[in-house]
Design an enzyme around this catalytic site. Structure first.
Site, PDB file in Angstrom:
ATOM      1  N   TYR B 198       0.841  -1.191   0.000  1.00  0.00           N
ATOM      2  CA  TYR B 198       0.000   0.000   0.000  1.00  0.00           C
ATOM      3  C   TYR B 198       0.878   1.242   0.000  1.00  0.00           C
ATOM      4  O   TYR B 198       1.875   1.312   0.735  1.00  0.00           O
ATOM      5  CB  TYR B 198      -0.909   0.011   1.230  1.00  0.00           C
ATOM      6  N   SER B 199       0.483   2.226  -0.815  1.00  0.00           N
ATOM      7  CA  SER B 199       1.242   3.475  -0.859  1.00  0.00           C
ATOM      8  C   SER B 199       1.021   4.258   0.416  1.00  0.00           C
ATOM      9  O   SER B 199      -0.089   4.302   0.956  1.00  0.00           O
ATOM     10  CB  SER B 199       0.770   4.346  -2.018  1.00  0.00           C
ATOM     11  N   CYS B 357      -0.951   7.653 -11.222  1.00  0.00           N
ATOM     12  CA  CYS B 357      -1.136   6.609 -10.210  1.00  0.00           C
ATOM     13  C   CYS B 357      -2.605   6.247 -10.098  1.00  0.00           C
ATOM     14  O   CYS B 357      -3.461   7.116  -9.969  1.00  0.00           O
ATOM     15  CB  CYS B 357      -0.611   7.095  -8.853  1.00  0.00           C
ATOM     16  N   GLU B 397       2.594   4.466 -11.660  1.00  0.00           N
ATOM     17  CA  GLU B 397       2.393   3.374 -10.698  1.00  0.00           C
ATOM     18  C   GLU B 397       0.919   3.001 -10.745  1.00  0.00           C
ATOM     19  O   GLU B 397       0.069   3.701 -10.207  1.00  0.00           O
ATOM     20  CB  GLU B 397       2.808   3.823  -9.292  1.00  0.00           C
ATOM     21  N   TYR B 399      -2.186  -0.322 -10.947  1.00  0.00           N
ATOM     22  CA  TYR B 399      -2.439  -1.689 -10.502  1.00  0.00           C
ATOM     23  C   TYR B 399      -3.762  -2.180 -11.038  1.00  0.00           C
ATOM     24  O   TYR B 399      -4.579  -1.406 -11.521  1.00  0.00           O
ATOM     25  CB  TYR B 399      -2.422  -1.752  -8.967  1.00  0.00           C
TER      26      TYR B 399
END
Lengths: 483, 399
Positions: B198-199, B357, B397, B399
């Site tokens: 997790y960021s 992101c 970044e 996902y």
């Protein structure tokens, strides 16, 4: 009733040998089980059967799943029967059957030889539990207490492993032998354990660490040799036991190391540079290095005796039969039959130590003992590195293999730790310079005061560098629940 | 100087190894060997499968060094203790993405998340990140300080702001880095859960300045074991963390740098951290930050309230909502196109850093929009993007 008990029982015993479908063995184990539990109650750790101990339990044999940690009461420990996975196409690694497929059943001609080997191995497992049963009372920390109990339950499991082999493969005499394992007792006059070192006391924690370092290491070497057996179930059993045995080596090596470290720290803090200034060092509440050397001399030499005679036809037969191999047999680059090889073995003739070449086949014990000495020396080097780091001039040494022996060519020979032959009288006179005296024992005993507060350690031992299962320093490894 | 790429080498700590050879036995590919003194790992064989880690009774097996030239077997066999970790000079003369993580699995996750930009270096002025201070074998324990729902009660998504106190444990982080959370228990195969990444959504000096805490922005996924675990944590609960991870998706420390931040959903986490960092160190620096933020509705947009309170002059915010009743679907790329003038200016500026992101699905649309905007301003987006990548000014970044 029997049906449900069987199912329940199967879940009680983690196993990867299909116990639930092997009714004959299951029944035999069921009959044996109450006796085992009774034995554990009577002869296992005294005073902690109700405590919750943070133990690891083996529940499967793959590298990622065999170490499960949790709190458990020792009598509820899930003693299981776990064999390393079968290796497809494994062949007999030594002797006259070299290269033939490994046996999955006991070959008739080697039946009694195999049974004897398994019984001797099995007998040592409960013996060490018995020897160590009072140590919990004087544990220098909960961490050490937990390690002791871990060693104890795993020795118990190793007994199960051998009993399984006896009951599965050796019929009624196997069952009889399994019962005998619970009947013999360490140190008993009438029914002692089979091997000498396993009838000695383990009176204090330095002895315990030395025992796990030196004597369990003999066990490790024997397991290594049996792991090379052409009898595949024995090989697989021993291979998995070795994974657990590693923890016992760890307890011994780091236990002694932590004692040495604490001694060196205390000496440095007090500005004592002479390790032989024993009174001053002892006054610091730590164990002086010369006494540690004496303990090492004792436990190392008792352990050497466990390897049997240097030259032995029994060992030759077992090797030749493919029943017991050498240490790391499959990694040795030779013909694995040793028909024409020789091996250097010591002799003691006319008060002289000599080395002669004997047929390698008869020197199997000697070779395993040499491998053992090599292996044992590794830890001594590390202990010495610790002492050196503390700028103290002292070297621990393994004594000469002729010193203080009761078995083999050096039986009762008056040889010093340095390997000098002296007269019997001189040897008797100087004995207390080399081996722990009663006074040494009394001093060590005087330090054995329990420290049971989480995160606290006795004055004579340093804390470990990391916790078990990465637990923090003040982790409560044993929840005592004392009445 | 043409130095070999740094790599992670698996070693065994000879001071604590007890030479039981259990690792050697458990290695499926024969990478481990020994002499009388030491047990050693052959760097040319070891594939970091980690089978040897758990059977080791001492933990000495879990030793790693970053090296350009792996230590040979001969060297290792002679050691009495592990060598110190070599220090590497800053390698600002080439496309060096740095090591993002020492855990193979985490490094792989980050590599996948950064696929959109490929391996890119961190901004040249970025602070050097610490990585892998904690791993699966040695995690750090944090205590939940707060767990707040960010999305409104009637929104269809439950996104949470979770504050974790690290107590006295050293846990230096930079904005843009991630942490792993270890969900307790086992998966359906009886294996322990691997950490989920997790960021971090708080700046380097803490959610509150100079507090040793971090915040995370986590969306509850219907079947997500870890996200449900974290989203259900209560104040005072403990949680095990690994990391920090990440060495490229970092913000420049250069006060002249301008940030163009494009995100969807919880992809806003690093940008919250970037923005807070700027608010703390350069509160007067107006016109340097642009944020394009997409969500389904205002109710489901994390930090909608606090964001609206930041002055436009400090943070130029553009929201794009795709599911607002009675309004056409609006995505971040649409908002970018609407702002094509200022975006084109930003693209021309060598001080601009682009960060994308969020969901992988947003990449294509954003890329097309930037391509169009650049084209209209007579720039070739492909060439420009490449240049920006090489100089650490383009980061993805997703996902």
């Amino acid at each position: 009733m029997t049906q449900s008990m069987a199912v329940d029982y199967d879940t009680m015993i983690p196993n990867n040998v299909g116990l639930s479908s092997d009714r004959r063995v299951l029944k035999a184990l069921e009959r044996w089980h109450p006796g085992y539990i009774k034995w554990w109650g009577n002869m296992g750790p005294v005073g902690f059967q109700e405590s919750s101990v943070y133990l690891r339990t083996a529940i499967s044999v793959d590298p990622k799943g065999w170490a499960k940690f949790d709190y458990i009461k020792m009598p509820d420990y899930r003693w299981g029967i776990l064999l390393a996975p079968q290796v497809e196409g494994r062949t007999i690694p030594c002797g006259e059957h070299y290269g033939e497929p490994a046996w999955q059943e006991v070959p008739g001609e080697y039946r009694s030889m195999l049974r004897r080997l398994i019984v001797i191995q099995g007998d040592t497992e409960p013996a060490s539990v018995e020897q160590q049963r009072f140590l919990g009372q004087t544990a220098p920390s909960l961490y050490d207490m937990r390690n002791l109990f871990q060693v104890n339950v795993e020795e118990g499991r190793h007994l199960w492993a051998m009993v399984y082999l006896l009951q599965k493969y050796f019929g009624s005499d196997g069952r009889e032998e399994a019962n005998e394992m619970l009947r013999r007792q360490s140190g008993s006059e009438e029914t002692p354990r089979m091997l000498g070192a396993f009838n000695e006391e383990t009176p204090d924690w330095l002895s315990f660490f030395m025992f796990t370092y030196f004597t369990d290491r003999d066990g490790k070497m024997q397991l290594e040799a049996l792991a090379q057996s052409g009898f595949d179930p024995l090989s697989r059993t021993c291979r998995f036991m070795l994974t657990e045995e590693a923890h016992h080596m760890f307890v011994g090596e780091t236990g002694v190391a932590r004692i040495i470290q604490r001694t060196c720290e205390a000496m440095n803090e007090a500005g004592i540079t002479d390790p032989y200034d024993i009174e001053k060092v002892r006054a610091l509440g730590v164990i002086d290095l010369p006494t540690i050397q004496k303990k090492l001399n004792l436990h190392y030499t008792l352990s050497l005796d466990l390897f049997g005679s240097e030259v032995s036809t029994n060992a030759a037969s077992a090797f030749n039969a493919g029943v017991k191999g050498r240490y790391q047999e499959i990694k040795i680059d030779d013909d694995h039959q040793l028909n024409n090889d020789t091996y250097a073995a010591p002799q003691f003739v006319n008060n002289k130590i000599e080395t002669i070449d004997v047929p390698a086949l008869t020197a199997i014990n000697m070779r395993l003992r040499d491998d053992y000495t090599n292996d044992a020396n590794g830890g001594v080097k590390r202990w010495n590195a610790l002492i050196k780091k503390s700028n103290i001039e002292f070297d621990l040494k393994l004594p000469h293999s002729g010193f203080h022996r009761r078995i083999g060519v050096f039986d009762n020979a008056p040889i010093t730790p340095d390997g000098l032959v002296i007269s019997k009288e001189q040897w008797e006179e100087r004995q207390s310079d080399w081996l722990p005296s009663l006074a040494d024992g009394d001093f060590i005993q005087s330090l054995m005061k329990p420290v049971w507060e989480p995160g606290k350690y006795a004055s004579w031992i340093a804390p470990p560098r990391t916790g078990i299962d990465n637990k923090p320093g003040d982790f409560e490894y044993v929840q005592l629940h004392m009445a | 100087m043409n130095m070999a790429e740094p790599q992670k080498q698996h070693l065994i700590d000879p001071e604590f190894c007890i030479r039981c050879y259990t690792c050697e036995e458990s290695c499926p590919i024969g990478a481990i060997t020994h002499n009388d003194d030491n047990v050693v790992v052959d760097a040319s064989v070891c594939n970091h499968c980690m089978d040897c880690i758990s059977p080791c009774p001492t933990g000495s097996i879990d030793s790693w060094r970053i090296v350009t030239e792996p230590y040979s077997l001969e060297e290792q066999l002679g050691w009495m203790e592990l060598p110190e970790q070599q220090q590497f000079a800053d390698q600002d003369d080439g496309p060096d993405a740095g090591l993002e993580a020492l855990d193979e699995s985490i490094a792989a996750l980050l590599a996948e998340a950064h696929e959109g930009s490929g391996q890119v270096p961190a901004p040249s002025s970025a602070s050097k990140s610490s990585i892998n201070l904690y791993n699966l074998a040695n995690p750090v324990e944090g205590v939940i300080q707060g767990n707040y729902r960010l999305t409104s009660a009637d929104a269809d998504s439950d996104v949470r702001h979770i504050i974790i106190n690290l107590g006295n444990a050293p846990f230096p982080v930079l904005e843009g880095q991630s942490v792993g959370i270890i969900c307790p228990g086992e998966d359906k195969n009886g294996k322990p859960h691997l950490p989920r990444l997790y960021s971090i959504s708080s700046p380097r000096d803490g959610e509150r300045p100079n507090a040793n805490n971090i915040s995370l922005t986590i969306k509850r996924e219907e079947l997500g074991v870890c996200s449900n675990y974290v989203c259900d944590l209560k104040k005072g609960d403990t949680v095990k963390l690994t990391g920090p991870f990440g060495a490229s998706f970092l913000m420049p420390d250069d006060p002249q740098a301008k940030l163009l931040m494009i995100c969807t959903g919880t992809g806003s986490a690093p940008f919250r951290a970037f923005t807070m960092r700027r608010q703390r160190v350069l509160p007067q620096q107006n016109g340097a930050l642009k944020l394009f933020f997409g969500a389904r509705t205002p109710e489901s947009l994390p930090y909608f309230g606090p964001l609206k309170k930041i002055p436009e002059t400090f943070l130029d915010t553009h929201f794009a909502f795709s599911r607002v009743e009675g309004k056409p679907k609006n995505h971040v790329q649409d908002e970018l196109r609407l702002a094509s003038g200022p975006i084109a200016e930003a693209l021309k500026d060598p001080q601009t850093y682009i960060y994308i992101c969020g969901m992988k699905a947003m990449e294509e649309g954003v890329d097309a929009a930037l391509n169009d905007i650049a084209g209209k301003a007579k720039m070739d987006w492909g060439t420009l993007k490449d240049e920006m990548r090489k100089s650490g000014r383009y980061h993805v970044e997703t996902y």
